[in-house]
Design a protein around this motif. Structure first.
Motif, PDB file in Angstrom:
ATOM      1  N   ASP A  24       0.847  -1.190   0.000  1.00 37.05           N
ATOM      2  CA  ASP A  24       0.000   0.000   0.000  1.00 37.05           C
ATOM      3  C   ASP A  24       0.883   1.242   0.000  1.00 37.05           C
ATOM      4  OD1 ASP A  24      -1.993  -1.879   0.310  1.00 37.05           O
ATOM      5  OD2 ASP A  24      -2.664  -1.175   2.262  1.00 37.05           O
ATOM      6  N   GLN A  58      -7.509   2.666  -2.993  1.00 37.30           N
ATOM      7  CA  GLN A  58      -6.225   2.284  -2.408  1.00 37.30           C
ATOM      8  C   GLN A  58      -5.219   2.098  -3.532  1.00 37.30           C
ATOM      9  OE1 GLN A  58      -5.173   1.673   1.032  1.00 37.30           O
ATOM     10  NE2 GLN A  58      -3.287   1.898  -0.168  1.00 37.30           N
ATOM     11  N   THR A 103      -3.926   6.591  -0.447  1.00 38.03           N
ATOM     12  CA  THR A 103      -5.316   6.523  -0.897  1.00 38.03           C
ATOM     13  C   THR A 103      -5.678   7.844  -1.575  1.00 38.03           C
ATOM     14  OG1 THR A 103      -6.182   7.328   1.224  1.00 38.03           O
ATOM     15  CG2 THR A 103      -6.052   4.925   0.927  1.00 38.03           C
TER      16      THR A 103
END
Length: 194
Positions: free
Chosen positions: A143, A157, A146
């Motif tokens: 990740d 995401q 966002t």
């Protein structure tokens, strides 16, 4: 993917697949015809605007008997500059949850990191799309941040996979890429590899 694939792809396209929100909509068309137009125009746009600097390569995923199960795209929107690829895909409802999505992404990642010499891959999905995020994370994506989609207000995401993580994982060792050398000039590659 070829132009002959467009009919079967449009017939197989599930209703829950979100298409490009920026694509042209045609008020006089029914929903199915409108979605088919977006798919076809996306294909033609990819071929018509292809350059080594920016390209989008669509693949068809088939099951037994050649039945269309889905589509996998690999894109290099600024490939000659940054050597980063993006991907998107969809599967028919019956093929979901079978591990096929992970296999599809693995195949295009091996093409990208192997033959094309990509340095990283990015992907994104709305937070409610656990299947797509699960595929990305299972393949080593991390990740990054966002964002909020303007057209729907949903949270997106963003993820990234570095070449070193891909190569080190050996996840692509079962993938064989063949017959693609003649296409290398279309990606701005010759005999050398990045």
């Amino acid at each position: 993917m070829t132009e002959a694939d467009l009919g079967p792809i449009c017939r197989a396209l599930p209703d829950d697949v979100e298409l490009d929100p920026a694509a042209t909509r045609y008020p006089g068309l029914d929903e199915r015809s409108g979605r088919s137009a977006i798919v076809a125009q996306g294909y033609w746009r990819a071929l018509g605007t292809w350059s080594p600097e920016s390209w989008a390569l669509p693949f068809v995923v088939r099951g037994s008997g050649g039945v269309v199960l889905g589509v996998q795209w690999l894109e290099g929107p600024e490939f000659r500059t940054d050597r980063v690829v993006d991907s998107s895909s969809w599967l028919v409802l019956e093929a979901r949850g079978s591990g096929l999505g992970k296999q599809m992404r693995t195949a295009v990642l091996e093409l990208a990191f192997g033959l094309l010499g990509a340095v990283a891959a990015v992907s994104s999905a709305v937070l409610t799309n656990a299947a797509s995020l699960g595929v990305s994370r299972s393949l080593g994506y991390r990740d990054t941040h966002t964002s909020v989609l303007e057209h729907s207000g949903e949270t997106l995401q963003h993820l990234r996979l570095e070449r070193s993580a891909w190569v080190g994982s050996a996840r692509g060792r079962a993938v064989e890429v063949s017959g693609a050398d003649a296409a290398l000039p279309f990606f701005g590659l010759g005999d050398e590899r990045a």
